[in-house]
Design an enzyme around this catalytic site. Structure first.
Site, short mmCIF file in Angstrom:
data_model
loop_
_atom_site.label_atom_id
_atom_site.label_comp_id
_atom_site.label_asym_id
_atom_site.label_seq_id
_atom_site.Cartn_x
_atom_site.Cartn_y
_atom_site.Cartn_z
N ARG A 1 -3.12 -29.99 -8.70
CA ARG A 1 -4.47 -30.20 -9.22
C ARG A 1 -5.65 -29.57 -7.87
O ARG A 1 -5.37 -29.83 -7.07
CB ARG A 1 -4.59 -31.72 -9.36
CG ARG A 1 -4.05 -32.39 -10.29
CD ARG A 1 -4.63 -33.76 -10.57
NE ARG A 1 -4.95 -34.67 -9.70
CZ ARG A 1 -5.65 -35.88 -9.68
NH1 ARG A 1 -5.81 -36.14 -10.77
NH2 ARG A 1 -5.92 -36.55 -8.69
N THR B 1 -12.30 -29.79 -9.14
CA THR B 1 -12.22 -29.85 -10.70
C THR B 1 -11.21 -30.70 -11.29
O THR B 1 -11.05 -31.07 -12.45
CB THR B 1 -12.02 -28.43 -11.12
OG1 THR B 1 -10.55 -27.92 -10.86
CG2 THR B 1 -12.88 -27.16 -10.72
N ASP C 1 -1.05 -41.14 -3.42
CA ASP C 1 -0.59 -39.86 -3.73
C ASP C 1 0.88 -39.67 -3.53
O ASP C 1 1.59 -39.80 -2.52
CB ASP C 1 -1.29 -38.78 -2.74
CG ASP C 1 -1.19 -37.43 -3.19
OD1 ASP C 1 0.08 -36.84 -3.24
OD2 ASP C 1 -1.96 -36.55 -3.02
N ASP D 1 2.56 -37.01 -1.35
CA ASP D 1 2.20 -37.08 0.18
C ASP D 1 3.20 -38.30 0.59
O ASP D 1 3.72 -38.22 1.47
CB ASP D 1 0.79 -37.38 0.19
CG ASP D 1 -0.01 -36.27 0.55
OD1 ASP D 1 0.74 -35.30 0.42
OD2 ASP D 1 -1.32 -36.35 0.27
C1 PRP Z 1 0.17 -34.95 -8.67
C2 PRP Z 1 1.03 -35.67 -9.44
C3 PRP Z 1 0.96 -34.64 -10.70
C4 PRP Z 1 -0.70 -34.50 -10.82
C5 PRP Z 1 -1.02 -35.67 -11.86
O1 PRP Z 1 0.40 -33.74 -8.09
O2 PRP Z 1 2.55 -35.41 -8.71
O3 PRP Z 1 1.62 -33.73 -10.66
O4 PRP Z 1 -0.93 -35.00 -9.38
O5 PRP Z 1 -2.20 -35.61 -12.03
P1 PRP Z 1 -2.97 -35.19 -13.18
O6 PRP Z 1 -2.53 -35.92 -14.28
O7 PRP Z 1 -4.70 -35.29 -13.11
O8 PRP Z 1 -2.68 -33.70 -13.59
P2 PRP Z 1 -0.59 -32.90 -7.11
O9 PRP Z 1 -1.44 -32.21 -7.87
O10 PRP Z 1 -1.04 -33.86 -6.09
O11 PRP Z 1 0.51 -31.81 -6.48
P3 PRP Z 1 1.56 -32.08 -5.28
O12 PRP Z 1 2.54 -32.68 -5.98
O13 PRP Z 1 1.88 -30.57 -5.07
O14 PRP Z 1 0.93 -32.67 -4.18
N1 URA Z 2 -1.91 -37.83 -8.49
C1 URA Z 2 -1.09 -38.73 -7.58
O1 URA Z 2 -0.27 -38.36 -6.96
N2 URA Z 2 -1.53 -39.86 -7.61
C2 URA Z 2 -2.68 -40.24 -8.44
O2 URA Z 2 -3.04 -41.51 -8.62
C3 URA Z 2 -3.16 -39.44 -9.40
C4 URA Z 2 -2.59 -38.21 -9.09
#
Ligand code: PRP
Ligand code: URA
Length: 223
Positions: A118, A122, A214, A217
């Site tokens: 994400r 945005t 998160d 993380d």
């Molecule tokens: C997180 C999560 C989803 C997304 C959900 O990933 O694992 O993929 O956010 O959010 P959304 O429904 O608003 O799209 P992130 O973008 O943090 O990526 P990462 O796992 O690489 O840290």
């Molecule tokens: N992605 C995450 O990992 N946690 C949230 O709460 C939303 C998006």
């Protein structure tokens, strides 16, 4: 057997595509996962176990076929999951934490990968990787991501899979927000969503409340 309070049955949701799994073990482990004090090692183990338990539920309507099997004593009828090959598709990164648990249940499943993150300002999804097995039309796909927040990542992942020919897709997550479910349902009404919880709302930064923070993380210890 003790007769203490049992897990409340999950309330019916306002979403036709959403299945919230109220199994007591799932709810117990989800509560541990939410706990801000749960360390990375335990968090990872819980995601793994939850994914396996969720997959057990999400596969309960797979079609069976009758087969003959020879026991050490005689031949008899048995059942096997029919034809369709299962494919797990974790959304990187956090979806990776759900793969091994499900593979223990379905060791013959193939694994594709979709890289999406994400954009922090945005909140829209950014694609960076896509690799799935060929023969997409013959496969049942399980898209994996612990979090369904705005729904941008899930919608983009399913759109990419369909563009590649996938026809039967389910989405497995641990925590869903109403916005995300609604966005998925509008874009992909044919995709059933399986979640351990439907949470209250998103905050101003697109995080799920109460949520679990998160997921990427916490899984990989990157914060
Ligand atoms: C997180 C999560 C989803 C997304 C959900 O990933 O694992 O993929 O956010 O959010 P959304 O429904 O608003 O799209 P992130 O973008 O943090 O990526 P990462 O796992 O690489 O840290
Ligand atoms: N992605 C995450 O990992 N946690 C949230 O709460 C939303 C998006």
């Amino acid at each position: 057997m003790s007769t203490g309070p049992t897990a409340p049955a999950p309330a019916p949701t306002p979403f036709a595509t959403l299945n919230v799994i109220g199994h007591p073990l799932i709810q117990h482990k989800l509560t541990m996962l939410r706990d801000a004090g749960t360390p990375t090692k335990i968090f990872k183990e819980l995601v793994d176990e939850l994914a396996m338990l969720m997959a057990y539920e999400a596969t309960k309507d797979l079609a069976l076929q009758q087969v003959r099997v020879r026991t050490p004593l005689e031949e008899t009828n048995g059942m096997k999951v029919r034809g369709k090959k299962l494919t797990l598709v974790p959304i990187l990164r956090a979806g990776l934490g759900m793969v091994e648990g499900i593979l223990r249940l379905v060791p013959s499943a193939r694994v594709g990968h979709i890289g999406i993150y994400r954009d922090h300002s945005t909140l829209e999804p950014v694609d960076y990787y896509f690799k799935i097995p060929r023969d997409t039309e013959e496969r049942d796909f399980f898209v994996l991501d612990p979090m369904l927040a705005t729904g941008g990542s899930a919608v983009a992942a399913v759109t990419s899979l369909k563009r590649s020919g996938a026809q039967r897709i389910r989405f497995l997550c641990l925590v869903a927000a109403p916005d995300g479910v609604q966005r998925m349902e509008r874009a992909h009404p044919d995709v059933q969503i399986y979640a351990a919880a439907l949470d209250r709302q998103l905050n101003d930064h697109g995080y799920i409340l109460p949520g679990l923070g998160d997921a990427g993380d916490r899984l990989f210890g990157t914060r």
